[in-house]
Write a protein that holds these residues in place. Structure first.
Motif, PDB file in Angstrom:
ATOM      1  N   ALA A   1       1.034  -1.211  -0.009  1.00 10.34           N
ATOM      2  CA  ALA A   1      -0.025   0.102  -0.062  1.00 10.34           C
ATOM      3  C   ALA A   1       0.955   1.199   0.140  1.00 10.34           C
ATOM      4  CB  ALA A   1      -0.922  -0.088   1.254  1.00 10.34           C
ATOM      5  N   GLY A   2       1.948   1.264   0.609  1.00 12.18           N
ATOM      6  CA  GLY A   2       2.859   2.142   0.847  1.00 12.18           C
ATOM      7  C   GLY A   2       3.377   2.435  -0.743  1.00 12.18           C
ATOM      8  N   LEU A   3       3.965   1.665  -1.242  1.00  6.01           N
ATOM      9  CA  LEU A   3       4.184   1.844  -2.755  1.00  6.01           C
ATOM     10  C   LEU A   3       3.446   2.466  -3.593  1.00  6.01           C
ATOM     11  CD1 LEU A   3       6.416  -1.502  -3.018  1.00  6.01           C
ATOM     12  CD2 LEU A   3       7.290   0.772  -2.783  1.00  6.01           C
ATOM     13  N   VAL A   4       2.097   2.108  -3.352  1.00  8.23           N
ATOM     14  CA  VAL A   4       1.064   2.511  -4.318  1.00  8.23           C
ATOM     15  C   VAL A   4       0.505   3.752  -3.939  1.00  8.23           C
ATOM     16  CG1 VAL A   4      -1.413   1.997  -5.057  1.00  8.23           C
ATOM     17  CG2 VAL A   4       0.083  -0.208  -4.722  1.00  8.23           C
ATOM     18  N   ARG A   5       0.290   4.061  -2.915  1.00  7.79           N
ATOM     19  CA  ARG A   5       0.105   5.463  -2.250  1.00  7.79           C
ATOM     20  C   ARG A   5       1.284   6.545  -2.802  1.00  7.79           C
ATOM     21  NH1 ARG A   5      -2.383   2.884   2.351  1.00  7.79           N
ATOM     22  NH2 ARG A   5      -4.864   3.334   1.825  1.00  7.79           N
ATOM     23  N   GLU A   6       2.572   6.109  -2.745  1.00  3.71           N
ATOM     24  CA  GLU A   6       3.520   7.067  -3.084  1.00  3.71           C
ATOM     25  C   GLU A   6       3.365   7.578  -4.633  1.00  3.71           C
ATOM     26  OE1 GLU A   6       7.222   4.942  -2.896  1.00  3.71           O
ATOM     27  OE2 GLU A   6       7.250   4.982  -0.680  1.00  3.71           O
ATOM     28  N   ARG A   7       2.561   6.673  -5.387  1.00  2.56           N
ATOM     29  CA  ARG A   7       2.289   7.111  -6.839  1.00  2.56           C
ATOM     30  C   ARG A   7       0.858   7.824  -6.946  1.00  2.56           C
ATOM     31  NH1 ARG A   7       6.200   3.457  -5.904  1.00  2.56           N
ATOM     32  NH2 ARG A   7       7.758   3.141  -7.360  1.00  2.56           N
TER      33      ARG A   7
END
Length: 578
Positions: free
Chosen positions: A424-430
């Motif tokens: 989720a962290g990787l997705v929200r960063e984008r």
């Protein structure tokens, strides 16, 4: 002296007596299997033609001719691979994926090298191809799990290469002059992918399960289908038959009047289904999003012409499986943008790369695993090469910016809340919306914890069933265990949906269970908020949901959860909903 008998009267009485004797009832044989695609069709049976015989005992090739024989083998394999790639280019969805994967298998360096080594020792090309295939068959069978399902594919590749070497036509499905029902012991996915629904109106096999590639492609094509039906391979070609995909029954030599009435009723039911235009909702107005599973831009544009309200599953494997090098961010973003543009303004859920196990990547360093179905697949590939995942997420973000959309992105094979949090962290960063697939029982049991980190869940019932029941979904002997109507599986679906409802977050189903109209209503009753399936299945699913109330769906779900086997679960749901 015997009394005189009026022979005319006696003959008349005899005729009258014969008229009153009832005709013998019509007897028809019923072969029962696992239902896959609903629909009733009555047609003659066609069967698969004979496969090429593996050559044996041929004269050895002398040293001077071995290079030419090797080249002959390479050319045949390359021709087969190119034909399959060409078919994949004109297919979509699961059919395109299967054809691409089989094309990759025909060009597999390990298989080619094994055959070439045998040719170098003097074996003729056909004999070498057959022997190399059996080496890999033995290995895949020993590994078991999802690798074992590739045995049928590999033998199909062998047969196509043997035919090419002999100058014979490709083996496979016949092309009947009239609509027909295809009966077979098994069917290579490449053959299923090439079926013409105008000629093959029904499909029934002895092997395969409800989530096999053959079943998935039959759903996509909308062909009435039953699998795991013992005895169907022995039905002679030309025999009259009626296939009921809803009940999972092939009736051999049916009563013509009974068959005609059943088909007419099914035609009327399909007419009603064809009139459904959405949006998805129950009869009392409870919304249920009806979404499409797609694989590429062509599939998305085709789904756009149906009542689909969006995309519930974009399989991204097609961009990777036939590649020897990883596609660039730009190449990937072009593919994703096509799908986003097709459904501009609507929900689109993109699943990150689900490779490994039966879908290896040529450019990834896959480990040798004793049980790859439980090994490094899905999001787990990123542990060894994190860039595969981050570059794919970059490509999704680029496509989102180009199309001014906000796609939802989910990861396959998530097992823990910690994995969900990291993804989720990787997705929200984008700037994207994060979610995860629930296909491992651990994820269903920990759904409330996982939802602390993501915005939605999507249940993949194919793998959830396989892992819950500890049963290979490709095994015909275990088809009853891999039936998505298994109450244990539906209990996990209920638990996952309850977790979503508790925090107001959506929980969808994107596995093949969502393509079953009756089961779709049960899933709604369990609390599922969206149903995503092959585009061809959507009108039937939407019409079924619209024909019942939310209360009926809940009652059906309660009845199903109280049962202990799939047959009882189906019967309990039907009693409430039909």
């Amino acid at each position: 002296m015997a009394p005189e008998v009026d022979s005319t009267k006696a003959d008349s009485e005899k005729v009258d007596e014969e008229k009153t004797v009832p005709a013998a009832p019509h007897t028809a044989e019923e072969l029962t299997g696992t239902p896959v695609v609903a629909g009733i069709v009555s047609a003659p049976v066609v069967v698969l033609g004979p496969r090429p015989l593996a050559p044996a005992g041929l004269p050895r090739i002398g040293e001077s001719g071995r290079d030419a024989e090797t080249e002959r083998f390479r050319s045949a394999a390359a021709t087969v691979a190119e034909r399959l790639r060409g078919r994949a280019a004109h297919a979509s969805g699961a059919a395109a994926e299967v054809l691409q994967a089989n094309a990759a298998m025909a060009a597999d360096r390990g298989w080619l090298s094994a055959a070439e080594k045998l040719i170098a020792a003097g074996a003729p090309a056909g004999e070498a191809a057959a022997a190399a295939t059996e080496q890999f068959v033995e290995m895949f069978t020993r590994i078991g799990g999802m690798m074992a399902e590739r045995v049928t594919d590999l033998r199909d590749i062998r047969d196509r290469v043997l035919a090419e070497l002999a100058g014979d036509p490709e083996p496979g499905v016949p092309e009947p002059d009239v609509p027909s029902i295809l009966c077979a012991r098994d069917l290579a996915p490449a053959d299923t992918a090439g079926l013409d629904p105008g000629r093959i109106v029904g499909l029934v096999t002895e092997l395969g399960g409800p989530t096999s590639h053959t079943a998935i492609i039959a759903r996509q094509l909308g062909i009435s289908c039953v699998v795991a039906a013992a005895g169907v391979a022995a039905v002679p070609a030309g025999t009259s038959a009626m296939l009921d995909g809803s009940r999972g029954v092939l009736v051999v030599d049916p009563d013509p009047d009974v068959a005609a009435a059943a088909v007419a009723a099914d035609v009327e039911a399909r007419r009603r289904i064809g009139n459904w235009t959405g949006p998805g909702r129950t009869s009392d107005g409870v919304g249920v999003a009806i979404l499409a599973n797609v694989q590429d831009g062509a599939g998305a544009r085709a789904a756009r012409r149906t009542p689909a309200e969006g995309v519930g599953l974009l399989r991204t494997e097609l961009a990777f499986l036939d590649r020897t090098v990883e596609p660039s961010v730009e190449e990937q973003s072009d593919i994703y943008a096509e799908v986003l543009e097709a459904f501009a303004g609507d929900k689109v859920v993109i699943r990150t790369l689900d490779a490994g196990s039966d879908k290896p990547l040529a450019f990834a360093d896959h480990p040798d695993e004793a049980n790859p179905a439980l090994g490094v697949r899905g999001v787990r590939i990123a542990r060894a090469d994190p860039g595969l995942l981050t570059r794919q997420l970059d490509a999704v973000a680029v496509a989102a910016q180009r199309t001014r959309t906000s796609p939802w992105v989910m990861a396959p094979m998530i097992a823990t809340a910690a994995e969900a949090e990291e993804f989720a962290g990787l997705v929200r960063e984008r700037g994207l919306v994060p979610g995860v697939m629930v296909e491992i029982p651990a994820a269903a049991l920990q759904a409330d914890r996982i939802l602390e980190h993501v915005d939605f869940l999507s249940i993949g019932t194919n793998d959830l069933t396989q892992y819950t029941m500890a049963a290979d979904r490709m095994s015909p002997e275990l088809a009853v265990l891999t039936d998505p109507w298994q109450p244990a599986v539906l209990s996990l679906v209920a638990r996952t949906a309850e977790a979503g409802a508790a925090v107001g977050k959506p929980v969808g189903v994107c596995g093949e269970a969502a393509a079953d109209p009756l089961l779709a209503c049960v899933l709604v009753g369990l609390g599922v908020t969206s149903l995503s399936a092959a585009a061809a299945a959507l009108p039937a699913v939407g019409a079924a949901v619209e024909s019942v109330s939310a209360r009926q769906c809940r009652s059906a779900a309660e009845a199903v959860l109280a049962t202990t086997d799939p047959a009882a679960a189906r019967a309990a749901a039907a009693e409430v909903l039909t």
